[in-house]
Design a protein around this motif. Sequence first.
Motif, PDB file in Angstrom:
ATOM      1  N   GLY A 274       0.441  -1.168  -0.067  1.00  0.00           N
ATOM      2  CA  GLY A 274      -0.011  -0.136  -0.124  1.00  0.00           C
ATOM      3  C   GLY A 274       0.887   1.178   0.033  1.00  0.00           C
ATOM      4  N   GLY A 275       2.051   1.376   0.426  1.00  0.00           N
ATOM      5  CA  GLY A 275       2.775   2.391   0.451  1.00  0.00           C
ATOM      6  C   GLY A 275       3.431   2.820  -0.868  1.00  0.00           C
ATOM      7  N   VAL A 276       3.324   1.963  -1.754  1.00  0.00           N
ATOM      8  CA  VAL A 276       4.205   2.130  -3.009  1.00  0.00           C
ATOM      9  C   VAL A 276       3.372   3.305  -3.848  1.00  0.00           C
ATOM     10  CG1 VAL A 276       4.589   1.407  -5.439  1.00  0.00           C
ATOM     11  CG2 VAL A 276       5.169  -0.121  -3.402  1.00  0.00           C
ATOM     12  N   PRO A 277       2.018   3.251  -4.128  1.00  0.00           N
ATOM     13  CA  PRO A 277       1.261   4.366  -5.034  1.00  0.00           C
ATOM     14  C   PRO A 277       1.367   5.675  -4.268  1.00  0.00           C
ATOM     15  CG  PRO A 277      -0.405   2.742  -3.921  1.00  0.00           C
ATOM     16  CD  PRO A 277       1.038   2.032  -3.723  1.00  0.00           C
ATOM     17  N   VAL A 278       1.592   5.522  -2.840  1.00  0.00           N
ATOM     18  CA  VAL A 278       1.840   6.762  -1.896  1.00  0.00           C
ATOM     19  C   VAL A 278       3.152   7.439  -2.468  1.00  0.00           C
ATOM     20  CG1 VAL A 278       1.491   8.091   0.249  1.00  0.00           C
ATOM     21  CG2 VAL A 278       0.283   5.987  -0.274  1.00  0.00           C
ATOM     22  N   ALA A 279       4.094   6.527  -2.223  1.00  0.00           N
ATOM     23  CA  ALA A 279       5.503   6.869  -2.368  1.00  0.00           C
ATOM     24  C   ALA A 279       5.970   7.581  -3.726  1.00  0.00           C
ATOM     25  CB  ALA A 279       6.372   5.568  -2.017  1.00  0.00           C
TER      26      ALA A 279
ATOM     27  N   GLY B  13      20.399   8.712   7.771  1.00  0.00           N
ATOM     28  CA  GLY B  13      19.185   9.521   8.641  1.00  0.00           C
ATOM     29  C   GLY B  13      17.760   8.671   8.310  1.00  0.00           C
ATOM     30  N   VAL B  14      17.109   8.668   8.894  1.00  0.00           N
ATOM     31  CA  VAL B  14      15.616   7.862   8.842  1.00  0.00           C
ATOM     32  C   VAL B  14      14.445   8.872   9.046  1.00  0.00           C
ATOM     33  CG1 VAL B  14      14.194   5.989   9.255  1.00  0.00           C
ATOM     34  CG2 VAL B  14      16.650   5.679   9.242  1.00  0.00           C
ATOM     35  N   VAL B  15      13.711   8.919   8.074  1.00  0.00           N
ATOM     36  CA  VAL B  15      12.603   9.958   8.114  1.00  0.00           C
ATOM     37  C   VAL B  15      11.024   9.296   7.741  1.00  0.00           C
ATOM     38  CG1 VAL B  15      11.356  12.187   7.674  1.00  0.00           C
ATOM     39  CG2 VAL B  15      13.990  12.151   7.815  1.00  0.00           C
ATOM     40  N   VAL B  16      10.176   9.227   8.781  1.00  0.00           N
ATOM     41  CA  VAL B  16       8.873   8.552   8.291  1.00  0.00           C
ATOM     42  C   VAL B  16       7.990   9.579   7.861  1.00  0.00           C
ATOM     43  CG1 VAL B  16       7.102   7.497   9.451  1.00  0.00           C
ATOM     44  CG2 VAL B  16       9.157   6.781  10.192  1.00  0.00           C
ATOM     45  N   ALA B  17       7.276   9.184   6.513  1.00  0.00           N
ATOM     46  CA  ALA B  17       6.249  10.197   5.993  1.00  0.00           C
ATOM     47  C   ALA B  17       5.126   9.331   5.565  1.00  0.00           C
ATOM     48  CB  ALA B  17       6.821  10.869   4.695  1.00  0.00           C
ATOM     49  N   VAL B  18       3.988   9.991   6.116  1.00  0.00           N
ATOM     50  CA  VAL B  18       2.802   9.270   5.817  1.00  0.00           C
ATOM     51  C   VAL B  18       1.696  10.227   5.805  1.00  0.00           C
ATOM     52  CG1 VAL B  18       3.316   6.984   7.105  1.00  0.00           C
ATOM     53  CG2 VAL B  18       2.182   8.770   8.215  1.00  0.00           C
ATOM     54  N   PRO B  19       0.495   9.809   5.090  1.00  0.00           N
ATOM     55  CA  PRO B  19      -0.566  10.915   4.840  1.00  0.00           C
ATOM     56  C   PRO B  19      -1.318  10.858   6.072  1.00  0.00           C
ATOM     57  CG  PRO B  19      -0.439   9.265   2.850  1.00  0.00           C
ATOM     58  CD  PRO B  19       0.423   8.731   3.987  1.00  0.00           C
ATOM     59  N   VAL B  20      -1.808   9.828   6.854  1.00  0.00           N
ATOM     60  CA  VAL B  20      -2.445   9.759   7.928  1.00  0.00           C
ATOM     61  C   VAL B  20      -1.932   8.861   9.132  1.00  0.00           C
ATOM     62  CG1 VAL B  20      -4.116   8.034   7.316  1.00  0.00           C
ATOM     63  CG2 VAL B  20      -4.883   9.496   9.149  1.00  0.00           C
ATOM     64  N   GLY B  21      -1.927   9.364  10.396  1.00  0.00           N
ATOM     65  CA  GLY B  21      -1.443   8.610  11.599  1.00  0.00           C
ATOM     66  C   GLY B  21      -1.997   8.964  12.809  1.00  0.00           C
ATOM     67  N   ALA B  22      -1.996   8.062  13.698  1.00  0.00           N
ATOM     68  CA  ALA B  22      -2.535   8.209  15.054  1.00  0.00           C
ATOM     69  C   ALA B  22      -1.569   9.238  15.930  1.00  0.00           C
ATOM     70  CB  ALA B  22      -2.741   6.799  15.669  1.00  0.00           C
ATOM     71  N   PRO B  23      -1.957   9.989  16.692  1.00  0.00           N
ATOM     72  CA  PRO B  23      -1.182  11.002  17.019  1.00  0.00           C
ATOM     73  C   PRO B  23      -0.180  10.260  18.245  1.00  0.00           C
ATOM     74  CG  PRO B  23      -3.396  11.800  17.242  1.00  0.00           C
ATOM     75  CD  PRO B  23      -3.415  10.464  16.881  1.00  0.00           C
ATOM     76  N   ASP B  24      -0.729   9.303  18.943  1.00  0.00           N
ATOM     77  CA  ASP B  24       0.271   8.692  19.705  1.00  0.00           C
ATOM     78  C   ASP B  24       1.385   7.764  19.332  1.00  0.00           C
ATOM     79  OD1 ASP B  24      -1.751   6.777  18.986  1.00  0.00           O
ATOM     80  OD2 ASP B  24      -1.969   5.635  20.915  1.00  0.00           O
TER      81      ASP B  24
ATOM     82  N   LEU C 185      21.698   1.627   1.643  1.00  0.00           N
ATOM     83  CA  LEU C 185      21.327   3.139   1.934  1.00  0.00           C
ATOM     84  C   LEU C 185      22.606   3.660   2.534  1.00  0.00           C
ATOM     85  CD1 LEU C 185      18.060   2.096   3.931  1.00  0.00           C
ATOM     86  CD2 LEU C 185      18.388   3.074   1.505  1.00  0.00           C
ATOM     87  N   SER C 186      23.730   3.063   2.445  1.00  0.00           N
ATOM     88  CA  SER C 186      24.891   3.618   2.896  1.00  0.00           C
ATOM     89  C   SER C 186      25.006   5.253   2.927  1.00  0.00           C
ATOM     90  CB  SER C 186      26.076   2.962   2.611  1.00  0.00           C
ATOM     91  OG  SER C 186      27.359   3.649   3.286  1.00  0.00           O
ATOM     92  N   GLY C 187      25.146   5.859   3.908  1.00  0.00           N
ATOM     93  CA  GLY C 187      25.178   7.508   3.813  1.00  0.00           C
ATOM     94  C   GLY C 187      24.059   8.104   3.264  1.00  0.00           C
ATOM     95  N   ARG C 188      23.013   7.646   2.890  1.00  0.00           N
ATOM     96  CA  ARG C 188      21.938   8.271   2.620  1.00  0.00           C
ATOM     97  C   ARG C 188      20.796   8.593   3.514  1.00  0.00           C
ATOM     98  NH1 ARG C 188      21.977   8.902  -2.869  1.00  0.00           N
ATOM     99  NH2 ARG C 188      19.466   9.258  -3.098  1.00  0.00           N
ATOM    100  N   THR C 189      19.852   9.365   3.375  1.00  0.00           N
ATOM    101  CA  THR C 189      18.759   9.624   4.135  1.00  0.00           C
ATOM    102  C   THR C 189      17.432   8.567   3.503  1.00  0.00           C
ATOM    103  OG1 THR C 189      19.098  11.754   4.615  1.00  0.00           O
ATOM    104  CG2 THR C 189      16.669  11.028   4.845  1.00  0.00           C
ATOM    105  N   ALA C 190      17.115   7.630   4.223  1.00  0.00           N
ATOM    106  CA  ALA C 190      15.875   7.011   4.078  1.00  0.00           C
ATOM    107  C   ALA C 190      14.494   7.605   4.366  1.00  0.00           C
ATOM    108  CB  ALA C 190      15.789   5.678   4.632  1.00  0.00           C
ATOM    109  N   LEU C 191      13.801   7.995   3.482  1.00  0.00           N
ATOM    110  CA  LEU C 191      12.634   8.555   3.714  1.00  0.00           C
ATOM    111  C   LEU C 191      11.312   7.503   3.584  1.00  0.00           C
ATOM    112  CD1 LEU C 191      10.648  10.976   4.127  1.00  0.00           C
ATOM    113  CD2 LEU C 191      10.567  11.113   1.691  1.00  0.00           C
ATOM    114  N   LEU C 192      10.863   7.017   4.491  1.00  0.00           N
ATOM    115  CA  LEU C 192       9.920   5.691   4.615  1.00  0.00           C
ATOM    116  C   LEU C 192       8.549   6.081   4.639  1.00  0.00           C
ATOM    117  CD1 LEU C 192      11.788   3.814   7.766  1.00  0.00           C
ATOM    118  CD2 LEU C 192      12.242   3.770   5.423  1.00  0.00           C
ATOM    119  N   VAL C 193       7.906   5.521   3.478  1.00  0.00           N
ATOM    120  CA  VAL C 193       6.384   6.000   3.228  1.00  0.00           C
ATOM    121  C   VAL C 193       5.593   5.041   3.316  1.00  0.00           C
ATOM    122  CG1 VAL C 193       4.984   6.974   1.495  1.00  0.00           C
ATOM    123  CG2 VAL C 193       7.387   7.789   1.741  1.00  0.00           C
ATOM    124  N   ASP C 194       4.467   5.013   3.782  1.00  0.00           N
ATOM    125  CA  ASP C 194       3.438   4.016   4.066  1.00  0.00           C
ATOM    126  C   ASP C 194       2.240   4.763   3.831  1.00  0.00           C
ATOM    127  OD1 ASP C 194       2.154   1.690   3.991  1.00  0.00           O
ATOM    128  OD2 ASP C 194       2.705   1.168   5.923  1.00  0.00           O
TER     129      ASP C 194
END
Length: 217
Positions: free
Chosen positions: A36-41, A155-166, A123-132
């Motif tokens: 499911g993360g592929v068409p978002v990413a 570096g690791v950054v998470v990016a999603v359209p919607v998520g539970a606040p906690d 991913l050596s030396g790169r920022t990974a932008l994880l999308v779901d």
Amino acid sequence: MSGRFADRAQAGERLAEVVLGRGAWEGTTVLALPRGGVPVAAPVARALQAPLDVLVVRKLGLPGHEELALGAIGPGGARALNDDLIRRLGISPEVLRAVETREEAELQRREARYRAGRSPLNLSGRTALLVDDGLATGATMRAAILAARHLGAAGVVVAVPVGAPDTVEELQQLADDVICVLTPEHLTAVGLYYRDFSQTSDEAVEAALAAAAGPGA
């Protein structure tokens, strides 16, 4: 319901706008959590002019109630367990091992299919932008963060359209940043925030990866 997305592609376009507003993204690889993360990413990778790849992570669902995540596994032995839930439900090591064995086989199958002869993820030396497509319990994303770091991400950054606040708050302790378009107070299911939340096929994942690998990717 306000704030719903038409589908994953439209959610990806909105997410891309937010990600672009967070600064420069040189040296970034966009990693989708299939399926499911592929068409978002894909729209995010296009907007950032960054390479798109997949990070295969499998949820460890409770037998008979697979939507309930006992944890998740990823490549390179990445493993994130919900110890509190496992203890509360009295899940035996044997049951957990059986679930892991089944999901490891599916992880290997998807890795082989989606990589299609391409080199292993580096991913050596790169920022990974994880999308779901969204975050509910965050079990799968926790394993993805661990896997990305294991694969050498700087570096690791998470990016999603919607998520539970906690869940967003918890993941901020594991990732370098978490980018989320919508954080509804009472998120019961990610699919409720999409008008079209139909399952993404293996073929759609392969097509998106092939398109991203084309000229100018």
